[in-house]
Design a protein around this motif. Sequence first.
Motif, mmCIF file in Angstrom:
data_model
loop_
_atom_site.group_PDB
_atom_site.id
_atom_site.type_symbol
_atom_site.label_atom_id
_atom_site.label_comp_id
_atom_site.label_asym_id
_atom_site.label_seq_id
_atom_site.Cartn_x
_atom_site.Cartn_y
_atom_site.Cartn_z
ATOM 1 N N ASN A 146 -29.063 -10.002 -11.543
ATOM 2 C CA ASN A 146 -29.028 -8.672 -10.895
ATOM 3 C C ASN A 146 -28.492 -7.643 -11.845
ATOM 4 O O ASN A 146 -27.724 -7.827 -12.668
ATOM 5 C CB ASN A 146 -28.146 -8.697 -9.642
ATOM 6 N N GLU A 169 -19.190 -9.985 -17.300
ATOM 7 C CA GLU A 169 -19.575 -11.385 -17.121
ATOM 8 C C GLU A 169 -20.238 -11.555 -15.757
ATOM 9 O O GLU A 169 -19.860 -10.900 -14.783
ATOM 10 C CB GLU A 169 -18.344 -12.285 -17.214
ATOM 11 N N SER A 170 -21.197 -12.419 -15.682
ATOM 12 C CA SER A 170 -21.919 -12.623 -14.429
ATOM 13 C C SER A 170 -21.327 -13.767 -13.621
ATOM 14 O O SER A 170 -20.909 -14.775 -14.180
ATOM 15 C CB SER A 170 -23.384 -12.938 -14.713
ATOM 16 N N THR A 203 -21.179 -9.167 -11.869
ATOM 17 C CA THR A 203 -22.435 -9.119 -11.151
ATOM 18 C C THR A 203 -23.029 -10.508 -11.076
ATOM 19 O O THR A 203 -22.764 -11.353 -11.924
ATOM 20 C CB THR A 203 -23.454 -8.193 -11.845
ATOM 21 N N GLU A 204 -23.817 -10.731 -10.059
ATOM 22 C CA GLU A 204 -24.517 -11.990 -9.934
ATOM 23 C C GLU A 204 -25.561 -12.064 -11.032
ATOM 24 O O GLU A 204 -26.231 -11.087 -11.325
ATOM 25 C CB GLU A 204 -25.162 -12.084 -8.564
ATOM 26 N N LYS A 205 -25.707 -13.226 -11.631
ATOM 27 C CA LYS A 205 -26.726 -13.409 -12.668
ATOM 28 C C LYS A 205 -28.076 -13.035 -12.098
ATOM 29 O O LYS A 205 -28.399 -13.353 -10.957
ATOM 30 C CB LYS A 205 -26.767 -14.869 -13.124
ATOM 31 N N THR A 223 -25.332 -17.399 -9.601
ATOM 32 C CA THR A 223 -26.186 -16.933 -8.514
ATOM 33 C C THR A 223 -25.646 -17.468 -7.190
ATOM 34 O O THR A 223 -24.860 -18.422 -7.167
ATOM 35 C CB THR A 223 -27.642 -17.407 -8.679
#
Length: 73
Positions: A73, A34-35, A69-71, A38
């Motif tokens: 990336n 899941e992200s 992870t950051e959306k 940002t």
Amino acid sequence: MIIKINTKSETSIYLQLRNEIVKGIGKGEFERGESLPTVRQMAMELGINTMTVSKAYQLLKAEGLSRLTEKGN
């Protein structure tokens, strides 16, 4: 996930954010892969500086907690 930041706390805001995300991971509030929002989105939602969010995200990554992870990336 609800992230609580206390601007009057002696704990740095970036550490509070990191700790809240880690708590969320521990509670299973995030799915694998899941992200995270940002940096800009998170900063806007919490009313904090983008550099603060970036520092928290970098710390999570350095600690090996980058399964999220950051959306984008």
